[in-house]
Design a protein around this motif. Structure first.
Motif, PDB file in Angstrom:
ATOM      1  N   HIS A 193       0.807  -1.225   0.000  1.00 58.57           N
ATOM      2  CA  HIS A 193       0.000   0.000   0.000  1.00 58.57           C
ATOM      3  C   HIS A 193       0.841   1.277   0.000  1.00 58.57           C
ATOM      4  O   HIS A 193       0.298   2.371   0.038  1.00 58.57           O
ATOM      5  N   LYS A 202       1.328   0.861  -4.580  1.00 61.16           N
ATOM      6  CA  LYS A 202       0.509   0.148  -5.569  1.00 61.16           C
ATOM      7  C   LYS A 202      -0.863   0.794  -5.739  1.00 61.16           C
ATOM      8  O   LYS A 202      -1.476   0.670  -6.795  1.00 61.16           O
ATOM      9  N   HIS A 255       6.001  -9.101  -5.193  1.00 59.59           N
ATOM     10  CA  HIS A 255       4.880  -9.878  -4.673  1.00 59.59           C
ATOM     11  C   HIS A 255       4.594  -9.471  -3.224  1.00 59.59           C
ATOM     12  O   HIS A 255       5.496  -9.154  -2.463  1.00 59.59           O
ATOM     13  N   GLY A 268      -2.800 -10.145   3.862  1.00 64.62           N
ATOM     14  CA  GLY A 268      -4.161 -10.569   3.528  1.00 64.62           C
ATOM     15  C   GLY A 268      -5.226 -10.084   4.500  1.00 64.62           C
ATOM     16  O   GLY A 268      -6.378 -10.514   4.425  1.00 64.62           O
ATOM     17  N   HIS A 302      -7.229 -12.667   6.296  1.00 65.28           N
ATOM     18  CA  HIS A 302      -6.620 -13.999   6.232  1.00 65.28           C
ATOM     19  C   HIS A 302      -5.623 -14.224   7.366  1.00 65.28           C
ATOM     20  O   HIS A 302      -5.500 -15.323   7.879  1.00 65.28           O
ATOM     21  N   TYR A 345      -2.634 -18.623   3.975  1.00 62.03           N
ATOM     22  CA  TYR A 345      -2.527 -17.695   2.832  1.00 62.03           C
ATOM     23  C   TYR A 345      -1.297 -16.813   2.994  1.00 62.03           C
ATOM     24  O   TYR A 345      -0.508 -16.613   2.064  1.00 62.03           O
ATOM     25  N   ASN A 377       2.292 -17.083   0.712  1.00 62.86           N
ATOM     26  CA  ASN A 377       2.814 -15.968  -0.073  1.00 62.86           C
ATOM     27  C   ASN A 377       4.233 -15.599   0.353  1.00 62.86           C
ATOM     28  O   ASN A 377       5.088 -15.313  -0.485  1.00 62.86           O
ATOM     29  N   PRO A 417      -2.246 -12.464  -5.633  1.00 66.20           N
ATOM     30  CA  PRO A 417      -1.816 -13.472  -4.659  1.00 66.20           C
ATOM     31  C   PRO A 417      -2.952 -14.401  -4.232  1.00 66.20           C
ATOM     32  O   PRO A 417      -2.712 -15.569  -3.916  1.00 66.20           O
ATOM     33  N   GLY A 439      -7.068 -10.707  -0.707  1.00 66.31           N
ATOM     34  CA  GLY A 439      -6.252 -10.308   0.450  1.00 66.31           C
ATOM     35  C   GLY A 439      -6.023  -8.812   0.538  1.00 66.31           C
ATOM     36  O   GLY A 439      -5.244  -8.354   1.369  1.00 66.31           O
ATOM     37  N   GLN A 440      -6.689  -8.042  -0.336  1.00 69.08           N
ATOM     38  CA  GLN A 440      -6.627  -6.561  -0.272  1.00 69.08           C
ATOM     39  C   GLN A 440      -5.203  -5.990  -0.413  1.00 69.08           C
ATOM     40  O   GLN A 440      -4.887  -4.956   0.181  1.00 69.08           O
ATOM     41  N   CYS A 441      -4.375  -6.652  -1.220  1.00 69.49           N
ATOM     42  CA  CYS A 441      -3.031  -6.098  -1.428  1.00 69.49           C
ATOM     43  C   CYS A 441      -3.072  -4.933  -2.404  1.00 69.49           C
ATOM     44  O   CYS A 441      -2.183  -4.094  -2.426  1.00 69.49           O
ATOM     45  N   LEU A 442      -4.095  -4.934  -3.266  1.00 68.50           N
ATOM     46  CA  LEU A 442      -4.313  -3.904  -4.283  1.00 68.50           C
ATOM     47  C   LEU A 442      -3.231  -3.867  -5.362  1.00 68.50           C
ATOM     48  O   LEU A 442      -3.037  -2.850  -6.038  1.00 68.50           O
ATOM     49  N   SER A 443      -2.552  -4.992  -5.540  1.00 67.60           N
ATOM     50  CA  SER A 443      -1.615  -5.111  -6.667  1.00 67.60           C
ATOM     51  C   SER A 443      -2.361  -4.943  -7.985  1.00 67.60           C
ATOM     52  O   SER A 443      -1.798  -4.479  -8.978  1.00 67.60           O
ATOM     53  N   LYS A 484      -4.650  -2.864  -8.680  1.00 68.29           N
ATOM     54  CA  LYS A 484      -4.900  -1.456  -9.029  1.00 68.29           C
ATOM     55  C   LYS A 484      -3.792  -0.918  -9.933  1.00 68.29           C
ATOM     56  O   LYS A 484      -4.046  -0.200 -10.887  1.00 68.29           O
ATOM     57  N   THR A 485      -2.583  -1.304  -9.631  1.00 72.14           N
ATOM     58  CA  THR A 485      -1.452  -0.807 -10.415  1.00 72.14           C
ATOM     59  C   THR A 485      -1.461  -1.362 -11.827  1.00 72.14           C
ATOM     60  O   THR A 485      -1.105  -0.677 -12.779  1.00 72.14           O
ATOM     61  N   ARG A 486      -1.822  -2.623 -11.959  1.00 63.44           N
ATOM     62  CA  ARG A 486      -1.523  -3.322 -13.205  1.00 63.44           C
ATOM     63  C   ARG A 486      -2.641  -3.311 -14.244  1.00 63.44           C
ATOM     64  O   ARG A 486      -2.388  -3.543 -15.412  1.00 63.44           O
TER      65      ARG A 486
END
Ligand code: SF4
Ligand code: SF4
Lengths: 363, 208
Positions: free
Chosen positions: A182, A185, A220, A225, A228, A237, A241, B36, B73-77, B79-81
Motif C-alpha cells: 500500500h 501500488k 509480490h 491478507g 486472512h 494464505y 505468499n 496473490p 487479500g486486499q493487497c491492491l496489486s 490497481k497498479t496493473r
C-alpha cells in the motif's frame, strides 16, 4: 544500460517530501511488534537531523486493518482520518507523516476520495461534527516516514559508524528491499519511484553502501491478507505468499531484508521461523534465517547505536549474522537483559531455526 | 427512490468504491495473473469484474452469498496493473459491505468468519484504541509468534521500559494508554458512521 533505464523511470516520480515540522501518525503494528522502531525514528529526526516533530497522545488507530478486513465502512475510516487531521490542526502542524504503510494507503485514499467527491468530504465533516464536535482541515502534505529517512539518507551517512559493507571482504552487502504493497501500488504517484521501481528503500541501501537484489517475486505481496492473517484457519494464505518470496530470493543469497511496512517485517521474520519448524527449511547460512529489519533499525545500526537498544532481540530470526558482517561489536550475553540489566531469562530456542552460534538446546 | 436505486444492483452502483473499481474490462487477465489470492484460492478477479458489469439481481444475490468475495487479500496489486483502471480489490470491498449490510454473508463459510475478525479487531479498537494490542496476542492463537514473543510478553514491562516505550502509561509514546476521552470520541465515530451497526449485524447473523 537497463539499470540506467530504471533510474530514469523512478525519476518521473519525484514527490514532495516536507523538510521539517512534522506531525507524527503512529502505527499500531509497528508499536506492538517492533516497539523500539518509532523511538529510533523520533531520535533520528530530533537528535541526528535537528528537526521538530509532534508526537500526539490523543491519536488512535486509523482503523485501516478493520477497513481492509471489512468490519467497518469507509465512512468510519474517513471520519477517523478527519479526527486525526483535527488533532494535527490543534498542534498547529501541516506536514502529516505516517509510520504505517497500511495507514499511508488509507490517508492517501481518503484524501483522493475527498478531492474527487466534495460531497463525501462534506458528509465526513458532518459525521465528525456530530460525533466529536470537531472541525478540521486537511494536511498540506502527507508522506510516509520512510520518505523522510530517504530524503535525509546522505545526512545519516555523514554520521555513519558502519556501512552496509561486508567488513571481511570489503564487498557491498546484498540486500532484498521489500516495499509494503500500500506504499505505492494504490497511488503510484505518491511513492518515491512509483509502484514498479520504488526507490525509497533502494535509495537508502545504495547510499549506505549496500547492493540491491532484483529477484523474480520482488514485488509480490508479503501475504498479510488482512482477514486472512487474523483468522487462524486462513493464515496459511499469509505463510504461502511469504514462502513464495523466500523460494524466489534464496538463490541470490541476501545478507538481509529491509522493509518499510511493519506488517511485512513481521511476516517475513516470523514465517521463516514457521517454515523452519514445519519443513526444516532455513534460508540463511548454517541453519540461520535471513535477518529482516525495519528501515529505522537499519538506520540505527548505520549510526552505530547499540543493537539491543534498537529492539533487535525481539526478532525471531537472529540478526547477529548481519552484525558480524558489518563488523558491529555486541555481547550476546547482554542480548536478553531487561531494563537496568535485570535478568529476565531468555526465550526458548526453536527446534530447527538457529538463533545462536552457541550450543542450542533447552535440555 | 426509484426501484433501480433500491435494488441491490442499484445500491452496489451507488458505492463510491464500485464507481472507482469498475470500468470496461477487456478480459486480459492481468489482474488474475498477479493476484496473490488467485494463486492460492479458487478465485479469479478477471471473472468477477467481467461478470459484475451486467449482473442481474438474482446473480448478485448469489455472489453476495458466495465464498468468492472473501478470498481477496486486499493487497491492491491489481490497481497498479490493470490497463483499464479497474480495481478488483475495491469491488471486493463494495461487495463485502453490501453482503454484510444485507445479511447474505452468513450464508457462506468464509463470510461467517467475519465474526472472528469483529471479535478481535473490532473489540481491540473499542477497548484500547489500537487495532492490535500486545496484551491480547497470545501464542495459543498465534503460535507463529514463536518463543521470542512469549518471552517478550512475559517481560513486557521491563523490555518496553528498556526500549523507551511508554507501555500503558500517561502521555505520548509507544504503546501508551489511550485516554477515556479519546476512546469515547472514537466510539462516537463508530456509532455515527454505522460501524457499530455492522458489528451488531455480524453478531446477529453469524453462527457462533
Ligand atoms: S486486468 Fe483489468 S482489464 Fe484485464 S481482466 Fe483484469 S480487470 Fe479486466
Ligand atoms: S487486491 Fe485482491 S483481487 Fe487485487 S490483486 Fe490483491 S488479492 Fe487479488
Amino acid at each position: 544500460m537497463i539499470k540506467q533505464g530504471k533510474k530514469n523511470v523512478w525519476k518521473e516520480y519525484q514527490k514532495e517530501i516536507p523538510d521539517d515540522n512534522y506531525y507524527y501518525a503512529r502505527s499500531c503494528i509497528r508499536q506492538n511488534f517492533f516497539p523500539a522502531s518509532e523511538t529510533i525514528f523520533l531520535r533520528i529526526i530530533r537528535e541526528v537531523l535537528g528537526k521538530t516533530i509532534y508526537d500526539d497522545e490523543h491519536q488512535t488507530t486509523c482503523t485501516g486493518i478493520a477497513y481492509h478486513s471489512d468490519i467497518v465502512p469507509f465512512d468510519t475510516t474517513m471520519t477517523v482520518a478527519a479526527r486525526q487531521f483535527s488533532l494535527m490542526n490543534i498542534a498547529s502542524q501541516k506536514n502529516f507523516i505516517i509510520s504505517c504503510v497500511t495507514s499511508f494507503g488509507i490517508y492517501s485514499e481518503v484524501m483522493e476520495t475527498w478531492k474527487h467527491h466534495p460531497e463525501i468530504l462534506e458528509k465526513t465533516r458532518e459525521h465528525l461534527r456530530n460525533a466529536t464536535g470537531r472541525e478540521f482541515s486537511s494536511p498540506e502534505i502527507i508522506a510516509h516516514t520512510s520518505d523522510i529517512i530517504f530524503k535525509y539518507r546522505e545526512q545519516i551517512k555523514e554520521k555513519a559508524k558502519f556501512l552496509l559493507v561486508n567488513k571481511s571482504t570489503g564487498k557491498p552487502l546484498r540486500v532484498v528491499e521489500h516495499i509494503g504493497c500500500h506504499y505505492a501500488k494504490i497511488f503510484p504517484e505518491k511513492g518515491i519511484g512509483g509502484a514498479e521501481f520504488p526507490y525509497v528503500l533502494a535509495g537508502m541501501v545504495e547510499n549506505w553502501g549496500g547492493e540491491v537484489i532484483d529477484y523474480p517475486e520482488r514485488r509480490h505481496c508479503c501475504g498479510f491478507g488482512f482477514r486472512h492473517y487474523i483468522i487462524k484457519e486462513n493464515r496459511g494464505y499469509s505463510l504461502s505468499n511469504t514462502k513464495l518470496k523466500f523460494d524466489s530470493m534464496e538463490a541470490y543469497e541476501p545478507d538481509f531484508i529491509i522493509t518499510n511496512c511493519p506488517g511485512c517485517t513481521f511476516f517475513l521474520d516470523r514465517w521463516q521461523y514457521v517454515i523452519a519448524e514445519m519443513e526444516e527449511k532455513t534460508y540463511g547460512k548454517d541453519g540461520f534465517g535471513i535477518p529482516v529489519l525495519t528501515y529505522e533499525e537499519v538506520a540505527g545500526l548505520v549510526l552505530g547505536w547499540d543493537p539491543y537498544s534498537l529492539g533487535l532481540q525481539l526478532h525471531q530470526v537472529s540478526v547477529e549474522p548481519l552484525l558480524d558482517k558489518m563488523g558491529i561489536n555486541y555481547n550476546e550475553n547482554d542480548k536478553y537483559l531487561g531494563n537496568n540489566n535485570e535478568d529476565i531469562g531468555r526465550p526458548a530456542f526453536p527446534f530447527n531455526l538457529k538463533v545462536t552460534k552457541n550450543k542450542q538446546n533447552d535440555d | 427512490m426509484s426501484q433501480e436505486r433500491e435494488s441491490l444492483v442499484g445500491l452496489l452502483k451507488q458505492d463510491v468504491l464500485y464507481q472507482e473499481a469498475v470500468h470496461a474490462c477487456i478480459n486480459c487477465g492481468t489482474c488474475t495473473a498477479i493476484c496473490p489470492a488467485a494463486r492460492f484460492y479458487d478465485y479469479d478477479p478477471r471473472r468477477l469484474i467481467s461478470d459484475i458489469q451486467n449482473v442481474n439481481e438474482q446473480e448478485l444475490v448469489e455472489i453476495l452469498k458466495s465464498d468468492i468475495i472473501w478470498y481477496c487479500g486486499q493487497c491492491l496489486s491489481c490497481k497498479t496493473r490493470c490497463p483499464r483502471n479497474n480495481v478488483p480489490g475495491f469491488l471486493i470491498t463494495a461487495l463485502r459491505s453490501l453482503s454484510q449490510d444485507k445479511g447474505y454473508f452468513a450464508a457462506s463459510n468464509e463470510g461467517n468468519k467475519q465474526l472472528t475478525v469483529k471479535r478481535i479487531v473490532g473489540e481491540n479498537i473499542i477497548k484500547y484504541g489500537y487495532c492490535v494490542f500486545i496484551d491480547e496476542i497470545g501464542t495459543e492463537n498465534h503460535p507463529e509468534q514463536g518463543p521470542v514473543w512469549e518471552w517478550y510478553r512475559n517481560n513486557a514491562d521491563s523490555i518496553l521500559k528498556k526500549l523507551g516505550a511508554n507501555y500503558k502509561g500517561e502521555g505520548p509514546g509507544t504503546l501508551r494508554r489511550i485516554s477515556k476521552e479519546d476512546l469515547d470520541e472514537l466510539y462516537n465515530i463508530l456509532k455515527e458512521t454505522k460501524a457499530l451497526d455492522r458489528f451488531d449485524n455480524i453478531e446477529r447473523y453469524c453462527n457462533d
